[in-house]
Scaffold this active site. Sequence first.
Site, PDB file in Angstrom:
ATOM      1  N   LEU A 119     -42.760 -43.710 -12.023  1.00 40.97           N
ATOM      2  CA  LEU A 119     -42.272 -44.266 -10.765  1.00 40.97           C
ATOM      3  C   LEU A 119     -43.400 -44.719  -9.847  1.00 40.97           C
ATOM      4  O   LEU A 119     -43.188 -45.576  -8.980  1.00 40.97           O
ATOM      5  CB  LEU A 119     -41.409 -43.221 -10.045  1.00 40.97           C
ATOM      6  CG  LEU A 119     -39.999 -43.052 -10.593  1.00 40.97           C
ATOM      7  CD1 LEU A 119     -39.372 -41.763 -10.094  1.00 40.97           C
ATOM      8  CD2 LEU A 119     -39.135 -44.244 -10.208  1.00 40.97           C
ATOM      9  N   ARG A 120     -44.570 -44.161 -10.018  1.00 36.00           N
ATOM     10  CA  ARG A 120     -45.702 -44.582  -9.194  1.00 36.00           C
ATOM     11  C   ARG A 120     -46.145 -46.006  -9.510  1.00 36.00           C
ATOM     12  O   ARG A 120     -47.013 -46.562  -8.821  1.00 36.00           O
ATOM     13  CB  ARG A 120     -46.869 -43.607  -9.354  1.00 36.00           C
ATOM     14  CG  ARG A 120     -46.571 -42.221  -8.790  1.00 36.00           C
ATOM     15  CD  ARG A 120     -47.728 -41.268  -8.946  1.00 36.00           C
ATOM     16  NE  ARG A 120     -47.389 -39.922  -8.493  1.00 36.00           N
ATOM     17  CZ  ARG A 120     -47.472 -39.500  -7.240  1.00 36.00           C
ATOM     18  NH1 ARG A 120     -47.894 -40.322  -6.300  1.00 36.00           N
ATOM     19  NH2 ARG A 120     -47.144 -38.249  -6.916  1.00 36.00           N
ATOM     20  N   GLN A 151     -31.315 -32.592 -11.608  1.00 32.46           N
ATOM     21  CA  GLN A 151     -32.287 -32.403 -10.538  1.00 32.46           C
ATOM     22  C   GLN A 151     -32.694 -33.751  -9.941  1.00 32.46           C
ATOM     23  O   GLN A 151     -32.925 -33.859  -8.749  1.00 32.46           O
ATOM     24  CB  GLN A 151     -33.538 -31.660 -11.040  1.00 32.46           C
ATOM     25  CG  GLN A 151     -34.513 -31.345  -9.918  1.00 32.46           C
ATOM     26  CD  GLN A 151     -35.667 -30.471 -10.373  1.00 32.46           C
ATOM     27  OE1 GLN A 151     -36.780 -30.947 -10.533  1.00 32.46           O
ATOM     28  NE2 GLN A 151     -35.391 -29.195 -10.596  1.00 32.46           N
ATOM     29  N   ARG A 177     -58.908 -58.510  -6.789  1.00 28.58           N
ATOM     30  CA  ARG A 177     -58.928 -59.960  -6.617  1.00 28.58           C
ATOM     31  C   ARG A 177     -57.749 -60.472  -5.777  1.00 28.58           C
ATOM     32  O   ARG A 177     -57.898 -61.396  -4.980  1.00 28.58           O
ATOM     33  CB  ARG A 177     -58.901 -60.619  -7.997  1.00 28.58           C
ATOM     34  CG  ARG A 177     -59.006 -62.133  -7.986  1.00 28.58           C
ATOM     35  CD  ARG A 177     -58.977 -62.675  -9.410  1.00 28.58           C
ATOM     36  NE  ARG A 177     -59.185 -64.114  -9.461  1.00 28.58           N
ATOM     37  CZ  ARG A 177     -60.360 -64.699  -9.587  1.00 28.58           C
ATOM     38  NH1 ARG A 177     -61.459 -63.962  -9.662  1.00 28.58           N
ATOM     39  NH2 ARG A 177     -60.467 -66.018  -9.626  1.00 28.58           N
ATOM     40  N   TYR A 178     -56.578 -59.870  -5.959  1.00 26.65           N
ATOM     41  CA  TYR A 178     -55.380 -60.389  -5.309  1.00 26.65           C
ATOM     42  C   TYR A 178     -54.912 -59.540  -4.127  1.00 26.65           C
ATOM     43  O   TYR A 178     -53.789 -59.700  -3.650  1.00 26.65           O
ATOM     44  CB  TYR A 178     -54.240 -60.483  -6.330  1.00 26.65           C
ATOM     45  CG  TYR A 178     -54.595 -61.284  -7.561  1.00 26.65           C
ATOM     46  CD1 TYR A 178     -55.061 -62.597  -7.452  1.00 26.65           C
ATOM     47  CD2 TYR A 178     -54.467 -60.736  -8.833  1.00 26.65           C
ATOM     48  CE1 TYR A 178     -55.395 -63.340  -8.578  1.00 26.65           C
ATOM     49  CE2 TYR A 178     -54.798 -61.471  -9.967  1.00 26.65           C
ATOM     50  CZ  TYR A 178     -55.252 -62.765  -9.837  1.00 26.65           C
ATOM     51  OH  TYR A 178     -55.578 -63.500 -10.953  1.00 26.65           O
ATOM     52  N   HIS A 227     -35.140 -80.821 -27.558  1.00 24.71           N
ATOM     53  CA  HIS A 227     -35.963 -80.563 -28.748  1.00 24.71           C
ATOM     54  C   HIS A 227     -37.291 -81.313 -28.685  1.00 24.71           C
ATOM     55  O   HIS A 227     -37.917 -81.579 -29.707  1.00 24.71           O
ATOM     56  CB  HIS A 227     -35.216 -80.947 -30.030  1.00 24.71           C
ATOM     57  CG  HIS A 227     -33.856 -80.363 -30.144  1.00 24.71           C
ATOM     58  ND1 HIS A 227     -33.642 -79.044 -30.449  1.00 24.71           N
ATOM     59  CD2 HIS A 227     -32.629 -80.910 -29.942  1.00 24.71           C
ATOM     60  CE1 HIS A 227     -32.333 -78.794 -30.448  1.00 24.71           C
ATOM     61  NE2 HIS A 227     -31.696 -79.902 -30.138  1.00 24.71           N
ATOM     62  N   SER A 275     -62.641 -77.858 -14.424  1.00 20.92           N
ATOM     63  CA  SER A 275     -63.324 -77.480 -15.664  1.00 20.92           C
ATOM     64  C   SER A 275     -64.814 -77.445 -15.415  1.00 20.92           C
ATOM     65  O   SER A 275     -65.335 -78.249 -14.639  1.00 20.92           O
ATOM     66  CB  SER A 275     -62.993 -78.487 -16.778  1.00 20.92           C
ATOM     67  OG  SER A 275     -63.855 -78.304 -17.883  1.00 20.92           O
ATOM     68  N   SER A 304     -37.812 -30.716  -4.318  1.00 19.99           N
ATOM     69  CA  SER A 304     -38.726 -31.845  -4.091  1.00 19.99           C
ATOM     70  C   SER A 304     -38.058 -33.184  -4.384  1.00 19.99           C
ATOM     71  O   SER A 304     -38.288 -34.187  -3.697  1.00 19.99           O
ATOM     72  CB  SER A 304     -39.973 -31.694  -4.964  1.00 19.99           C
ATOM     73  OG  SER A 304     -40.714 -30.556  -4.589  1.00 19.99           O
ATOM     74  N   ARG A 350     -34.007 -31.967 -16.109  1.00 20.59           N
ATOM     75  CA  ARG A 350     -35.066 -32.888 -15.683  1.00 20.59           C
ATOM     76  C   ARG A 350     -36.318 -32.646 -16.515  1.00 20.59           C
ATOM     77  O   ARG A 350     -36.558 -31.541 -17.009  1.00 20.59           O
ATOM     78  CB  ARG A 350     -35.405 -32.759 -14.204  1.00 20.59           C
ATOM     79  CG  ARG A 350     -36.563 -31.852 -13.870  1.00 20.59           C
ATOM     80  CD  ARG A 350     -37.373 -32.377 -12.685  1.00 20.59           C
ATOM     81  NE  ARG A 350     -37.924 -33.698 -12.945  1.00 20.59           N
ATOM     82  CZ  ARG A 350     -38.556 -34.435 -12.025  1.00 20.59           C
ATOM     83  NH1 ARG A 350     -38.698 -33.997 -10.793  1.00 20.59           N
ATOM     84  NH2 ARG A 350     -39.057 -35.596 -12.335  1.00 20.59           N
ATOM     85  N   HIS A 368     -49.510 -29.739  -4.529  1.00 27.84           N
ATOM     86  CA  HIS A 368     -48.103 -30.145  -4.566  1.00 27.84           C
ATOM     87  C   HIS A 368     -47.893 -31.129  -3.419  1.00 27.84           C
ATOM     88  O   HIS A 368     -48.013 -30.768  -2.247  1.00 27.84           O
ATOM     89  CB  HIS A 368     -47.191 -28.923  -4.410  1.00 27.84           C
ATOM     90  CG  HIS A 368     -45.759 -29.195  -4.794  1.00 27.84           C
ATOM     91  ND1 HIS A 368     -44.923 -29.966  -4.020  1.00 27.84           N
ATOM     92  CD2 HIS A 368     -45.030 -28.803  -5.870  1.00 27.84           C
ATOM     93  CE1 HIS A 368     -43.729 -30.044  -4.596  1.00 27.84           C
ATOM     94  NE2 HIS A 368     -43.775 -29.332  -5.725  1.00 27.84           N
TER      95      HIS A 368
END
Length: 470
Positions: A358-359, A262, A26-27, A181, A310, A133, A350, A101
């Site tokens: 991380l992806r 590592q 969608r975006y 408040h 609406s 790597s 590691r 790999h």
Amino acid sequence: MRASSSPAAPAATLSPISALSPLDGRYAGKLAALRPFMSEQGYMHRRVQVEIAWFIALSDAGFTEFAPLSPGARTYLLGLVKNFNEDDAAAIKEIEKTTNHDVKAVEYWIKSKFEARPELEKAAEFVHFACTSEDINNTSHALQLKGGRDQVLLPTLDQIIDKLRAMAQAHAAVPMLSRTHGQTASPTTVGKEIANVVVRLTTARERIAGVKLMGKMNGAVGNYNAHLSAWPDFDWENFSQKVVETPEPLGLGLTFQPYSIQIEPHDYMAELFDAIARTNTILIDLSRDIWGYVSLGYFKQKLKAGEIGSSTMPHKVNPIDFENAEGNLGLANAVLKHLSEKLPISRWQRDLTDSTVLRNMGVAMGYAVLAYASLMTGLNKLELNEEALATDLDASWEVLAEPIQTVMRRFGVPGAYEKLKEVTRGKTVTAEALHTLIRSLEIPQAEKDRLLAMTPGSYVGKAAELARRA
């Protein structure tokens, strides 16, 4: 009779309407600027960049076995980085089907580009030389974040800050009832309340921009073991630092990380993601406040032809942009929080838990950038309704209890707070009631006149000045 199992549905061709994530569905159009950096193709592109930078630097290191590359070879190699495209990424993915790999697939793709180029073919074994790597991956992640932060996230955030600053200036002197408040409180100005956000965001933006993006290139466990096995007397640490810190394109333009296991420790990532999340929290606060001001009628929203608020109530003009921003900022922060809490943790030298996490950096930044776009759209629709602001102020004379009792205290009138409390607390207060009280006070006439001239709309302190300074 046992029911047969349903056959698996055929895989759909990926399109905006079949994408699992709304960021690519969608975006998708709203995040086109982020995709070159934070997509898997962007990740591959940065890996190629790192490998090429390392390879060229090795040729200049003074090794007998690897003579300096010719200008033509350098231009060609840098062209592989500059012109990297979707077809190149697809070719690497095809190699990965065999290697299983992804980093090795990048290495093989680069070597394939050396064919029919004797100078490069002769030096092919120096591609990925002595690297683990993670030497390639951690620097690639940093380069992804560098591009995503500096070229997309910060410029988008700057647009919001600039817009809010302009609003703060334009409405610096427009009085508005405060609501501490949720109750009526000492008046402010529209511009001052917006200026508060400008100052907060400016500080938060500096924190995002100030995070040093780190990179390490020191081998399998951070000790240059393989490097020194090849050339024991070479200063590999200095060489590595030079590659990491030399500006692009010959280097990476990052900050050198001298100590690691590592993997690079990811502390800078946690710092960056926390800084983005804190910024997002400020914007959630802003989105909710503007939503409330729209509800109070302080702001109107410009109408868009054909838009429906609406399905059953034709009159509605909903503050949907601020609601979308709030929701997507929450999603961004949920992912950012996990990234900042998980990434600095790795078992022993590691484990692989960081790799898949991380992806999702692009997911976190994607929701943030999407939210910023929604917020900007909403801000551009706003029109100030000064009549509604004035009406609220005129119905709230009780807020002048504060200045009256403060002046009474100045002149030593006993029980100042208590007298005002008796007149105002929980009551509908009129100008006449306050003026009657003021006239009865034993204070200098000039002070009485000053208080009598005061209105809720004029009792705003330094609000206008503060707004213009932001």
